[in-house]
Structures are given as C-alpha cells and as structure tokens.
Design an enzyme around this catalytic site. Structure first.
Site, mmCIF file in Angstrom:
data_model
loop_
_atom_site.group_PDB
_atom_site.id
_atom_site.type_symbol
_atom_site.label_atom_id
_atom_site.label_comp_id
_atom_site.label_asym_id
_atom_site.label_seq_id
_atom_site.Cartn_x
_atom_site.Cartn_y
_atom_site.Cartn_z
ATOM 1 N N HIS B 134 -17.115 -15.677 10.539
ATOM 2 C CA HIS B 134 -16.468 -16.681 10.331
ATOM 3 C C HIS B 134 -17.196 -18.227 10.897
ATOM 4 O O HIS B 134 -17.729 -18.024 12.146
ATOM 5 C CB HIS B 134 -14.954 -16.701 10.702
ATOM 6 C CG HIS B 134 -14.017 -17.713 10.209
ATOM 7 N ND1 HIS B 134 -14.015 -18.948 10.891
ATOM 8 C CD2 HIS B 134 -13.034 -17.818 9.308
ATOM 9 C CE1 HIS B 134 -12.998 -19.900 10.180
ATOM 10 N NE2 HIS B 134 -12.607 -19.067 9.385
ATOM 11 N N ASP B 211 -14.085 -11.098 17.591
ATOM 12 C CA ASP B 211 -13.211 -12.185 16.890
ATOM 13 C C ASP B 211 -12.235 -10.974 16.023
ATOM 14 O O ASP B 211 -12.700 -10.577 15.063
ATOM 15 C CB ASP B 211 -14.144 -13.081 15.793
ATOM 16 C CG ASP B 211 -13.127 -13.762 14.989
ATOM 17 O OD1 ASP B 211 -11.951 -13.569 15.006
ATOM 18 O OD2 ASP B 211 -13.669 -14.490 13.877
ATOM 19 N N GLN B 214 -8.829 -11.004 11.956
ATOM 20 C CA GLN B 214 -8.605 -10.045 10.746
ATOM 21 C C GLN B 214 -7.922 -8.856 10.952
ATOM 22 O O GLN B 214 -7.876 -8.160 10.000
ATOM 23 C CB GLN B 214 -9.525 -10.398 9.630
ATOM 24 C CG GLN B 214 -9.981 -11.794 9.130
ATOM 25 C CD GLN B 214 -8.871 -12.396 8.199
ATOM 26 O OE1 GLN B 214 -8.042 -11.558 7.562
ATOM 27 N NE2 GLN B 214 -9.023 -13.696 7.902
ATOM 28 N N LYS B 237 -1.940 -15.509 11.268
ATOM 29 C CA LYS B 237 -2.117 -14.510 10.660
ATOM 30 C C LYS B 237 -1.428 -13.271 10.675
ATOM 31 O O LYS B 237 -1.494 -12.323 10.157
ATOM 32 C CB LYS B 237 -3.591 -14.198 10.496
ATOM 33 C CG LYS B 237 -4.406 -15.369 9.996
ATOM 34 C CD LYS B 237 -6.207 -14.967 9.995
ATOM 35 C CE LYS B 237 -6.920 -15.983 9.999
ATOM 36 N NZ LYS B 237 -6.894 -17.058 8.666
ATOM 37 N N CYS B 378 -15.095 -20.149 4.971
ATOM 38 C CA CYS B 378 -15.464 -20.448 6.235
ATOM 39 C C CYS B 378 -16.456 -19.364 6.654
ATOM 40 O O CYS B 378 -16.752 -19.215 7.703
ATOM 41 C CB CYS B 378 -14.528 -20.563 7.352
ATOM 42 S SG CYS B 378 -13.225 -22.024 6.929
#
Lengths: 145, 420
Positions: B134, B211, B214, B237, B378
């Site tokens: 991202h 990261d 997700q 999220k 993104c």
C-alpha cells in the site's frame, strides 16, 4: 437505476468507437493530464492553423468510458472549429459539469457533449468527464504562446 | 448458505447499516470492508456512552471524570495488547492510523536525535519493501531514503500474486537496516510468509516491520509468535472507529527510538532549551489522543474476540472459495491475485475485459446497491506490475453472505450487458 441515465447510448458509442484517437504530427503543443484519484490519463496534441483555426486535436489515453468518450466527443467538436468557439464550448461544458445537475444543458452550444449532462449528478465522475477538456484548454494556451 | 460455525444472521443484526436501504429502494450489499469495516452497535454505544457520561482529557486531569476517562483509555490499550498478543501493554502505541504508525517508525531511522546504531541510516544502507505494498508502506520509506541517502529496494511479485522470495538473500544483506512488508495484501489477498523473511533479516542483523492493516482484522495475529520488531494496523478496519491506529513494537526498541511528534503528554520535563521524554508508549502520543476512538477500538477487538478469530477466518475462507468459483464463470473476468486458497484472505480483485473498473463500480452501486472499491486501491506500483491501471475489488468480512456474492455476480453480468 440512475446510472443508466449516465451511460447514454452516445457515450457508449464513443467509448467503443473513439473518434480521432491516436497521437498525430504535426502539433504545436502536447500536454499530459492525469486524474490522480482514479489513474485516468490523457496525452493530447493540438495543431492550430491560420485565423485561430483548430486543425487537429489528437489524443491517447486510458480510463473509464466517461473519460474516454469525453475525449472523443471533444475531438469531434474542436477539430475544424476555431480556438474561440471551441473554448466557448469548453466553458459551457465545464459549467454544466460543475452544476451538480441543477442547470439545463445548452444543446446549441454543446452539440453531442450534451449527452454528458447526466454525469454532473455524480460528483465523483465529473473529473472523468472534464479530464480531456481541461487538457485541451491547457494545450490551446500553450499553442498560442 | 454454507455453515461456517458463524451465526451470520445474528452478527448482521449487530450492524444496523446492513439492513438500511439506499436511495431508490436498493438494498445495501457492502463488499468494501478492506477499505473500511462497518461498526457494530456495541462499538457505537460504547463511544456514545463514554462521550456522554465519562468524557474528560486523559493523563492530566486530576478529577473523577479525568480518572474515569484515563482508565477507559488505558483499558483499551490492555484490550488491544491482549488481542494481538503483545507481551507488554506499554508496547501498544496509539496513533492516528496505520500510516502514522509506519511513518513513526520510518522517522526513527537516520534521525540525529536517536543514538541507537540499529536506527542509524545513511548512504550505503538499504531499506527493503515489496511491490505489493500500500502507498503507506512505500512513501514513508521513499521519503526516508531521500532524507538520508539510503537506498530503497523491493521484493517483486510473481504472476500468481505471491511475494517473490527467490532473491531473498541478494535483496536482504548486511547493508539492510529495515525490511517492511505487508502481512496481507489489500489488493491480492495474499498472506505473505513472515518466517523465511524474518530468518534472513535476523541473519543480517536488520529490523523487520509488518503492515498488518489487512491481517489483524481477518486472522489471529500474535506479535510474539510472529517474532517481528514492529507491526502497524488501523482501528477502522477491525470494526472500530476511524481516527485511531496502532503501532506495536518491542519495548526495548520503543525505548531506543526518538520521539515522533513533540507536544503535551510525551514529555518528562521541559526547559526552555531542552526536554526529556516520557517512557513509551506516551513518548509517542503527543497531544490529546483519540480518547473516544480508543474506547471504541477496545470494544471492537473484544467483539471480535468473543466471536472468535478462528470462526472469522473459516467464514471468510468459505466466502472466498465461493467467490473465486462464481467469478470463474464470468466471461472476460480475470482475478488479480492467487486462485488457490492457501495463505489467502477474503479480498478478491479482478478486471473485466474492455470495461473500466469505474464503470463496473458505478453500475454495481447504482443498479444493485453493491459497494465495491474501484481504482488502484492505494497500491499503484502493484497495478503497474500487472500492466493494468485499476481493478474492481470485493472484500469480505464476518457479516457477509454468499447471497451477497450472488448479487455481485448478477451485477457483473448486467455490467457486461451494458457494455456489450
């Protein structure tokens, strides 16, 4: 079912069979415009002749049906016209697009571009319709410098 | 309806938005949770209750409300620490979002305020990311490389949408100071293997960041078991509110890192010409933090824990299998990402031949109430790698059903008809 009204037959026709697509020589100015939020892009060349005549508007790009059809319609309207007349159409088209669907389109000025009236109701898509038209305005300014 | 051990009908009742109608009488079919998840009543109510009855600033107000608000804020830290298996609650730093958490760590490198050699960075040193990141895990490292003269390098992505580790040893070397990669891709759905990368990172003495924006919402993430050094994710999220994100980092690293933003609450003592800093996590939480958002996030992770992340994983696995099968029947549709279900989450991106994703998304929304995300999500470099400007992305969560995927498929058939 509001989106159906945005995808006018004329827009779909121009998307499937774009007019005047492809970059051509000679040209006075070339510009490259992008829509950073969606990645649509267009490269546009303008060739001006005597008396402010627009001899050719050629372009290449990628993007959604609205952005690509808008470039095709612009090619048809501007090529063979004059700088002054075509910028008048750009102005009216911009006014229509920024109206949020609250003004009537002036078909006498806009010609086929009137098919984009439905796009004005979708703020997220207005930039798509305007991409080629803003590129054209920019290219004309650079050509006349 | 496939039985995945999750009472989806009951869960859906916790999310009032899922039963609302869109203008024109369309039902809402929300397939955009990878972008942002919807919020259960429990989260909304806890935030409302805190704001209505317990609100005051935290950490500094010496009155009853201040104490209640501080307790609620710090309780949220405990809940989040437990949710991701942090060995120490003080390893949880609340940020504005995952982007801020990533920037905070990037800012610690090559920073003259810091003295720890692990964070020294200059010409000749290398930062390693991947092509499937991202923008929030690309741009901060580009800026760091620009500031320090360090070199940015990256893993490539295979045609099937997996991280290409074939050149791991050439890419991660003694010159590498930090490797920061995505745990689960927001476009491909790919869940990346951490262990082999981490083993190489340890071999060369570098640090590793994940990261996890997700992955934390969709699988049981245990930072201690993963063994990495830093991990970032965001509140909105994980069925929590926007405006709050989380950085987890090993305590001794947080101690070694220079502060990020300066301001109130991050200090120990201030003179006109210098300051000393509070211990972590407060060193990294300058100014009034997102108090109500923290309370909401705490309730959100409790909500997920109660349902059980294992059940969430199984449910999304079934939905993904169903979707990949159903999309395979649509002519001209190409999935961008793994077609096999191993190490894959419930995010399915695709292209439809000759039809731009913006047109796909517009018709799905306006005719069927199907909310998907269209564009480059993104992750522009990843789309460039696949030679496409954009994709249409359906992303699932615990409240989605196979009936909603049927609606997506019906919508896609209609899109093809409009552009035929």
């Amino acid at each position: 079912m509001i989106a159906e009204s945005m995808y006018q037959e004329l827009i779909l026709e121009h998307y499937k069979h774009p007019q005047g697509r492809g970059l051509r020589d000679p040209y006075d100015a070339e510009v490259h415009h992008v829509n950073p939020t969606c990645g649509d892009e267009i490269t546009m060349r303008v060739k001006l002749g005597d008396g402010g005549k627009v001899e050719d508007v050629s372009y290449d790009g990628q993007g959604c049906s609205i952005s690509q059809a808008a470039a095709s319609v612009l090619h048809e309207l501007a090529t063979g016209s004059t700088v002054d007349d075509s910028l008048g159409v750009v102005e009216e088209f911009t006014r229509l697009m920024q109206s949020r669907g609250k003004i009537e389109a002036d078909e006498d000025v806009l010609g086929d571009a009137v098919a984009f009236a439905g796009v004005a109701k979708f703020p997220a898509r207005v930039k798509c319709a305007l991409l080629a038209w803003m590129a054209y305005k920019d290219a004309v300014v650079r050509s006349t410098k | 309806m496939v039985d995945t051990g999750l009472d989806v009908e009951r869960i859906r009742k916790d999310f009032p938005v899922l039963s609302r109608e869109l203008p024109g009488g369309r039902p809402l079919i929300y397939l955009d949770s990878g972008n942002s998840a919807q919020k259960p009543t429990q989260v909304v109510e806890a935030m409302r209750e805190h704001m209505a009855m317990h609100y005051a600033n935290v950490g500094r107000a010496m009155h009853a409300l201040g104490a209640e608000s501080t307790e609620a804020y710090e309780n949220a830290r405990d809940k989040v620490a437990a949710f991701v298996g942090a060995p120490d609650r003080d390893e949880i730093v609340f940020t504005k979002n995952a982007s801020e958490a990533l920037n905070l760590v990037a800012y610690a490198f090559g920073n003259p305020i810091g003295e720890d050699p692990r964070f020294r960075l200059g010409p000749g040193d290398e930062i390693v990311i991947s092509e499937m990141e991202h923008h929030s895990n690309i741009v901060p490292w580009q800026m760091l490389a620009q500031r320090t003269g360090a070199t940015l390098r990256w893993f490539s992505v295979t045609d099937s949408g997996r991280l290409d580790l074939s050149n791991l040893d050439e890419l991660v070397t003694e010159r590498t100071k930090i490797v920061s990669i995505v745990h689960q891709s927001n476009v491909l759905g790919t869940v990346n293997p951490v262990a082999p990368v981490l083993a190489r990172v340890r071999e060369v003495g570098a640090l590793m960041m994940l990261d996890a924006s997700q992955s934390v919402p969709h699988q049981q993430v245990d930072v201690a078991a993963l063994g990495v050094d830093f991990l970032a994710f965001t509140g909105h999220k994980v069925v929590g509110p926007s405006g709050i994100g989380v950085l987890w980092a090993r305590a001794e690293l947080l101690e070694a890192m220079p502060p990020f933003l300066g301001g109130g609450e991050m200090i120990e003592a201030v003179w006109m010409d210098r300051s000393t800093y509070a211990p972590a996590p407060h060193k990294f939480e300058a100014g009034t933090p997102p108090i109500v958002e923290a309370v909401g996030l705490g309730v959100a992770v409790d909500y997920l824990s109660e349902i059980g992340m294992d059940a969430v994983v199984r449910h999304e696995h079934e939905l993904t299998a169903y979707t990949l099968g159903a999309l395979g029947e649509i002519p001209g549709l190409k999935v961008i990402g793994p077609l096999d279900l191993a190490d894959r989450g419930g995010t399915v991106s695709f292209t439809l031949e000759g039809i731009h994703p913006h047109d796909v998304g517009q018709i799905l929304d306006d005719n069927f109430g199907v909310a998907v995300r269209v564009g480059h999500h993104c992750a522009r470099p990843l789309h460039l790698r696949f030679g496409i400007p954009a994709t249409t992305r359906a992303s699932f969560y615990l409240y989605n059903t196979t009936a909603e995927i049927d609606a997506l498929v019906r919508g896609l058939h209609h899109v093809r008809k409009v552009f035929a």
